[in-house]
Design an enzyme around this catalytic site. Sequence first.
Site, PDB file in Angstrom:
ATOM      1  N   ALA A 169       0.836  -1.206   0.000  1.00 41.52           N
ATOM      2  CA  ALA A 169       0.000   0.000   0.000  1.00 41.52           C
ATOM      3  C   ALA A 169       0.868   1.252   0.000  1.00 41.52           C
ATOM      4  O   ALA A 169       0.475   2.290  -0.533  1.00 41.52           O
ATOM      5  CB  ALA A 169      -0.916  -0.009   1.219  1.00 41.52           C
ATOM      6  N   GLU A 220      12.299 -10.541  -9.645  1.00 37.09           N
ATOM      7  CA  GLU A 220      13.711 -10.918  -9.806  1.00 37.09           C
ATOM      8  C   GLU A 220      14.487 -10.698  -8.507  1.00 37.09           C
ATOM      9  O   GLU A 220      15.254 -11.542  -8.061  1.00 37.09           O
ATOM     10  CB  GLU A 220      14.361 -10.087 -10.913  1.00 37.09           C
ATOM     11  CG  GLU A 220      13.743 -10.260 -12.286  1.00 37.09           C
ATOM     12  CD  GLU A 220      12.626  -9.275 -12.582  1.00 37.09           C
ATOM     13  OE1 GLU A 220      11.820  -8.970 -11.672  1.00 37.09           O
ATOM     14  OE2 GLU A 220      12.554  -8.811 -13.733  1.00 37.09           O
TER      15      GLU A 220
END
Length: 136
Positions: free
Chosen positions: A51, A60
């Site tokens: 948020a 990755e």
Amino acid sequence: MAEPSFNLKELISKSIAAKEFAYCPYSKFRVGAALLTRDGSVFTGCNVENACYNLGICAERNAISKAVSEGYKDFKAIAIASDTDEYISPCGGCRQFMREFDLKWEVYMTKLSGSYKKMTLEELLPESFGPQSLIN
Ligand code: THU
């Protein structure tokens, strides 16, 4: 192009499976990664958003952090999957994060259709700043 010495199809499948766990309620852009170590272990990761937007982490980097935190730093390849029909390209931050652990490993960027494009980190991040840059 010569076939890689490992099971690329399996690595790509694992990146697609990892995408299922993506937590991306804000971007709705799912990404999965599967990282192959030189000794044949695979660590997967997905993007995890927050948020507080800037705290989100890419698939990755998530996979690499999982590997490093379990003692693996020698990587052979990473496969990346998303839901778009363009080759999913690692962001600049992830390129730098990958580059920390050598320039000679392979990045397989996939499309939803399953095709892939292979590039080395050196190609993805030329003239890079790395650990050796700090030694003078
Ligand atoms: N993202 C990744 O996880 N990897 C990439 O290679 C590109 C972008 C994530 C970050 C964010 O959660 C979402 O995709 C949209 O940018």
